[in-house]
Motif scaffolding. Structure first.
Motif, mmCIF file in Angstrom:
data_model
loop_
_atom_site.group_PDB
_atom_site.id
_atom_site.type_symbol
_atom_site.label_atom_id
_atom_site.label_comp_id
_atom_site.label_asym_id
_atom_site.label_seq_id
_atom_site.Cartn_x
_atom_site.Cartn_y
_atom_site.Cartn_z
ATOM 1 N N UNK A 100 0.844 -1.182 0.000
ATOM 2 C CA UNK A 100 0.000 0.000 0.000
ATOM 3 C C UNK A 100 0.883 1.237 0.000
ATOM 4 N N UNK A 101 0.413 2.270 -0.647
ATOM 5 C CA UNK A 101 1.048 3.590 -0.610
ATOM 6 C C UNK A 101 -0.044 4.567 -0.212
ATOM 7 N N UNK A 102 -0.024 4.959 1.050
ATOM 8 C CA UNK A 102 -1.103 5.789 1.580
ATOM 9 C C UNK A 102 -0.501 6.919 2.404
ATOM 10 N N UNK A 103 -0.760 8.123 1.998
ATOM 11 C CA UNK A 103 -0.286 9.279 2.751
ATOM 12 C C UNK A 103 1.223 9.317 2.910
ATOM 13 N N UNK A 104 1.939 8.879 1.893
ATOM 14 C CA UNK A 104 3.397 8.861 1.964
ATOM 15 C C UNK A 104 3.971 7.662 2.689
ATOM 16 N N UNK A 105 3.112 6.773 3.152
ATOM 17 C CA UNK A 105 3.563 5.553 3.830
ATOM 18 C C UNK A 105 3.488 4.390 2.850
ATOM 19 N N UNK A 106 4.483 3.529 2.914
ATOM 20 C CA UNK A 106 4.559 2.364 2.044
ATOM 21 C C UNK A 106 4.622 1.141 2.951
ATOM 22 N N UNK A 107 3.585 0.312 2.911
ATOM 23 C CA UNK A 107 3.536 -0.777 3.879
ATOM 24 C C UNK A 107 2.793 -1.989 3.332
ATOM 25 N N UNK A 108 3.044 -3.108 4.014
ATOM 26 C CA UNK A 108 2.291 -4.341 3.842
ATOM 27 C C UNK A 108 1.497 -4.567 5.121
ATOM 28 N N UNK A 109 0.453 -5.375 4.991
ATOM 29 C CA UNK A 109 -0.321 -5.766 6.161
ATOM 30 C C UNK A 109 -0.508 -7.279 6.122
ATOM 31 N N UNK A 110 -0.024 -7.939 7.157
ATOM 32 C CA UNK A 110 -0.147 -9.397 7.305
ATOM 33 C C UNK A 110 -1.270 -9.658 8.287
ATOM 34 N N UNK A 111 -2.191 -10.566 7.911
ATOM 35 C CA UNK A 111 -3.339 -10.848 8.773
ATOM 36 C C UNK A 111 -3.518 -12.348 8.956
#
Length: 106
Positions: free
Chosen positions: A56-67
């Motif tokens: 994800x690229x949201x609000x300048x943040x680049x991340x993954x989400x593990x669930x």
């Protein structure tokens, strides 16, 4: 799971884990920067049935989400976490974990 993998999983969950749910089902979530992509692949292999979302690229943040939720949570991850000395290692995380289990009847 070997002791190293258990320690790795426990360390990630203590440092970055969120223990909650969507009101209908419980879930454990880890969200971290995309630079940790290899770690997320390791988490997927340690917990079959878990899911990785992103990047994800949201609000300048680049991340993954593990669930982890559903059968993977109930049948794999919870028994592993229950067998570890989480209460002795980090009381705050243990309380969040047990609160999730109580709220969702686990």
């Amino acid at each position: 799971m070997a002791s190293f993998e258990e320690g790795l999983l426990l360390g990630v969950l203590i440092g970055e884990g969120h223990f909650g749910g969507d009101g209908k089902q419980p879930q454990i979530t880890v969200r971290m920067h995309t630079r940790h992509a290899r770690l997320f692949q390791t988490l997927l292999s340690l917990c079959p049935g878990s899911k990785l979302y992103g990047p994800y690229d949201h609000g300048g943040r680049h991340y993954y989400q593990w669930m982890v939720r559903g059968d993977a949570l109930r049948e794999q991850l919870i028994p592993r976490l229950d067998a570890l000395p989480l209460e002795d290692i980090d009381l705050h995380v243990y309380e969040r974990y047990t609160d999730m289990k109580q709220r969702y009847g686990l």
